[in-house]
Design a protein around this motif. Structure first.
Motif, short mmCIF file in Angstrom:
data_model
loop_
_atom_site.label_atom_id
_atom_site.label_comp_id
_atom_site.label_asym_id
_atom_site.label_seq_id
_atom_site.Cartn_x
_atom_site.Cartn_y
_atom_site.Cartn_z
N PHE A 1 20.85 36.49 -2.61
CA PHE A 1 21.37 37.86 -2.31
C PHE A 1 21.11 38.53 -1.21
N ASN A 2 21.06 37.74 0.06
CA ASN A 2 20.81 38.04 1.32
C ASN A 2 19.44 38.88 1.33
N GLY A 3 18.26 38.23 0.83
CA GLY A 3 17.20 38.65 0.85
C GLY A 3 16.33 38.55 2.11
N GLU A 4 15.35 39.32 2.04
CA GLU A 4 14.35 39.22 3.35
C GLU A 4 13.06 39.67 3.01
N VAL A 5 11.98 39.06 3.35
CA VAL A 5 10.56 39.56 3.26
C VAL A 5 10.05 40.01 4.37
N TRP A 6 9.28 41.36 4.12
CA TRP A 6 8.48 41.95 5.48
C TRP A 6 7.08 41.53 4.95
N ALA B 1 1.99 32.93 3.88
CA ALA B 1 2.95 33.19 4.63
C ALA B 1 4.11 32.00 4.47
N VAL B 2 3.40 30.95 4.49
CA VAL B 2 4.31 29.50 4.38
C VAL B 2 5.07 29.73 2.96
N ALA B 3 4.48 30.16 2.11
CA ALA B 3 5.02 30.22 0.55
C ALA B 3 6.27 31.12 0.59
N ALA B 4 6.11 32.21 1.45
CA ALA B 4 7.19 33.43 1.39
C ALA B 4 8.28 32.72 2.38
N ALA B 5 7.95 32.27 3.59
CA ALA B 5 9.26 31.77 4.68
C ALA B 5 9.83 30.48 4.40
N THR B 6 9.29 29.89 3.54
CA THR B 6 10.02 28.55 3.05
C THR B 6 10.80 28.87 1.98
N ARG B 7 10.78 30.10 1.56
CA ARG B 7 11.79 30.27 0.18
C ARG B 7 12.65 31.23 0.51
N CYS B 8 12.33 32.38 1.51
CA CYS B 8 13.20 33.41 1.94
C CYS B 8 13.16 33.83 3.36
N PRO B 9 14.04 34.02 3.79
CA PRO B 9 13.63 34.51 5.48
C PRO B 9 12.68 35.61 5.44
N THR B 10 11.65 35.27 6.21
CA THR B 10 10.24 36.25 6.51
C THR B 10 10.19 36.81 7.71
N TRP B 11 10.07 38.11 7.89
CA TRP B 11 9.27 38.51 9.20
C TRP B 11 8.16 39.10 8.87
N ILE B 12 7.12 39.16 9.91
CA ILE B 12 5.76 39.58 9.84
C ILE B 12 6.15 41.06 10.23
N GLN B 13 5.13 41.87 9.32
CA GLN B 13 5.04 43.33 9.49
C GLN B 13 4.01 43.83 10.14
N THR B 14 3.76 44.41 11.31
CA THR B 14 2.47 44.61 11.77
C THR B 14 2.38 46.18 12.06
N CYS B 15 1.49 46.87 12.00
CA CYS B 15 1.31 48.30 12.38
C CYS B 15 0.08 48.44 13.29
N MET B 16 0.30 48.73 14.42
CA MET B 16 -0.96 48.92 15.38
C MET B 16 -1.02 50.46 15.67
N PHE B 17 -2.53 50.84 15.80
CA PHE B 17 -2.65 52.05 16.22
C PHE B 17 -4.17 52.19 16.87
N ALA B 18 -4.46 53.28 17.20
CA ALA B 18 -5.80 53.42 17.76
C ALA B 18 -6.89 53.88 16.63
N LEU B 19 -8.07 53.49 16.62
CA LEU B 19 -9.10 53.85 15.70
C LEU B 19 -10.08 54.62 16.47
#
Length: 290
Positions: free
Chosen positions: A166-171, A199-217
């Motif tokens: 279904f033109n899926g994508e994982v973030w 990550a391997v399980a996801a990306a080998t089954r559906c196109p997968t992007w890593i999603q990263t939130c960066m900020f100061a603490l």
């Protein structure tokens, strides 16, 4: 058209991702700054329950737990009504800024981890049928925004394979490398090996992007040790055979509702751009959103 009706909705804006903006339980439209258009969100966690508790999370009254039993008939009615208003009605002209009047995706995100629902696979099939009904082809993606924690489950893996059709994508969420088998940012016990395996399980089954939130603490950006560990973990994923599409790198978009909220602040643009360049040297494209 479904008997479910849209309530009056204020014009959509990138800083308002309210789940009840059109008076529905499971379906909500947003203007996505990362998508550059309208995203139809599907919330499988209306109980505000998640198995993680990210300190930047904007979900109010967040609690630990999994998705509740879903009324799939209601979900289908709501999605049908929302897409009918977008595709055949005047929703775009009345509620969406002119520059964002494009249906970009249907996104499983909401107020908790979508794959924690035992009906997740059924939901994917449901979305596929509705996409076909409205003639929404490859131009409208099906996006799963996930912390990746349930990727070991066979039924989730099978659903990801169906998503690809279904033109899926994982973030796939990866904010920091774990420290001593724990992620402070995500408030969960976590090991590098788990992240890599999932990550391997996801990306080998559906196109997968890593999603990263960066900020100061507490006014401090992640130090070089933390950044190096994060980059090393990305390399481990690639070396283990995860065919990652790239990294969605973003900063704080909306105020956190968690106890740590006063301690969080946005990372400077030049710092984020420098990190993006370091990721790109690994051969991974980066989409940066500030």
């Amino acid at each position: 058209m479904s008997e479910t009706k849209l309530s009056a909705a204020i014009p959509l804006a990138v800083n308002d991702h309210s789940r009840d903006i059109v008076g529905m339980t499971y379906v909500y439209p947003v203007v996505s700054r990362r998508a550059g258009g309208v995203s139809v969100g599907i919330n499988l966690n209306p109980n505000n329950a998640c198995n993680w508790r990210c300190i930047y999370c904007q979900v109010p009254d967040l609690q630990r737990g999994n998705a509740p039993p879903l009324d799939l008939q209601q979900l289908e009615r709501e999605l049908d009504t929302m897409l009918d208003a977008i595709v055949n009605g005047s929703f775009m002209e009345e509620k969406v800024p002119a520059e964002a009047r494009r249906l970009n995706d249907i996104a499983l995100s909401g107020n908790g981890e979508p794959t924690s629902s035992r009906q997740f696979a059924e939901v994917i099939g449901l979305i596929g049928r509705i996409k076909q009904k409205f003639g929404l082809g490859a131009e409208v993606k099906l996006v799963l925004i996930s912390n990746g924690s349930q990727m070991y489950r066979p039924e989730v893996q099978q659903a990801l394979e169906q998503m690809r059709e279904f033109n899926g994508e994982v973030w796939f969420k990866l904010d920091r490398a774990p420290v001593d088998d724990y992620s402070f940012v995500n408030q969960v016990a976590l090991r590098d090996s788990q992240v890599v395996r999932h990550a391997v399980a996801a990306a080998t089954r559906c196109p997968t992007w890593i999603q990263t939130c960066m900020f100061a603490l507490d006014g401090q950006l992640p130090d070089e040790t933390a950044i190096a560990a994060y980059l090393d973990l990305l390399r481990e994923c690639l070396q283990a055979g995860a065919p990652l599409q790239g990294v969605l790198l973003y900063g704080l978009a909306r105020p956190s509702t968690q106890a740590e909220a006063p301690r969080l602040s946005a990372a400077p643009r030049d710092w984020m751009e420098n990190l993006a360049q370091r990721i790109e040297t690994m051969g991974l494209p980066v989409k940066l959103s500030l």
